[in-house]
Enzyme design. Structure first.
Site, PDB file in Angstrom:
ATOM      1  N   ASP A   8       8.047   6.956   9.801  1.00 41.94           N
ATOM      2  CA  ASP A   8       8.360   6.226  11.026  1.00 41.94           C
ATOM      3  C   ASP A   8       9.638   6.806  11.615  1.00 41.94           C
ATOM      4  OD1 ASP A   8       6.210   4.727  10.332  1.00 41.94           O
ATOM      5  OD2 ASP A   8       7.256   2.818  10.182  1.00 41.94           O
ATOM      6  N   ASP A 129      -2.587  -3.852  15.881  1.00 41.72           N
ATOM      7  CA  ASP A 129      -1.490  -4.523  15.189  1.00 41.72           C
ATOM      8  C   ASP A 129      -1.576  -6.006  15.498  1.00 41.72           C
ATOM      9  OD1 ASP A 129      -0.606  -1.894  14.622  1.00 41.72           O
ATOM     10  OD2 ASP A 129       0.409  -1.809  16.550  1.00 41.72           O
TER      11      ASP A 129
END
Length: 239
Positions: A8, A129
């Site tokens: 990330d 998500d």
């Protein structure tokens, strides 16, 4: 089942967030390309990349870091975060990315996802998500009334390569993945499902694998913290 180690990216560094909160970032390294090479050397088949700044900005922000990673890797990488138009999709695929992940735009402009999947077969994934079963967008900052399964079914015949399903409340919390919800989604559609959020131990991976319907799992913090032994995990998933 394929294990996707996660990198990330925030401000050019490798980080992990807690519950997707940019203010709760832990920095794990300042050389993302070296980290990606480490994953490849360990025997990983894929690397999962997220441009966190890009997810909030709506356009690529950590492009230099991603390009450095692609220059080092000999295995495929997938990237999500800030990819919201055809030009950006084309640019990333031209630069050597194996798969783009479309999240926010899957809710706001599903036609674009279908067009991209047609034009680039096998190279477009959808990122879903969710918080409490409802889809969140724009770096998880915006909650919608769209239900996970309803969104996934929109792309059933679009030719998308995979759906990356993240339970936001499990992400970065080291509490285990939401196996029940992930398995239910995998049984509701024919698109391969990749589990994300909370994958923090070898038993988590085995439990996901043993559903028999989940194609992959993404793990980040657990690998960096040492809670998940990468070599051990890769061996377990091959047996």
């Amino acid at each position: 089942m394929i294990l996707y180690p996660a990198i990330d990216l925030k401000d050019g560094q490798c980080v992990r967030l807690l519950h997707g909160d940019m203010e709760k970032a832990t920095v794990f390294g300042d050389d993302p390309a070296a980290q990606a090479a480490t994953f490849e050397a360990a025997g990983c088949e894929w690397v999962h990349l997220v441009d966190l700044n890009g997810a909030f900005a709506g356009a690529p922000v950590n492009a230099a870091a991603v390009e450095a990673i692609l220059a080092r890797l000999h295995i495929p990488a997938q990237l999500g975060g800030g990819i919201r138009d055809m030009a950006t999709i084309e640019r990333w695929l031209t630069k050597g990315l194996a798969r783009v992940i479309l999240g926010t735009v899957a809710v706001e402009n599903p036609d674009l996802v279908q067009q991209a999947a047609r034009e680039f077969p096998g190279k477009v994934a959808v990122g879903i998500d969710a918080r409490g079963g409802r889809v969140a967008t724009k770096g998880w900052a915006t909650e919608t009334d769209v239900m996970v399964t309803d969104l996934a079914r929109r792309f059933e015949d679009a030719g998308v390569a995979a759906i990356i399903y993240t339970d936001i409340m499990r992400d970065g919390a080291m509490q285990g993945p939401n196996i029940t919800a992930t398995e239910a989604l995998a049984r509701a559609v024919t698109i391969p499902i990749i589990a994300s959020g909370g994958v923090s131990s070898l038993p988590d991976l085995i439990a996901l694998r043993d559903t028999g319907v989940i194609a992959g799992a993404i793990s980040g913090r657990a690998i960096y913290d040492g809670a998940l032994d990468l070599a051990q995990a890769l061996i377990a998933l091959k047996t």
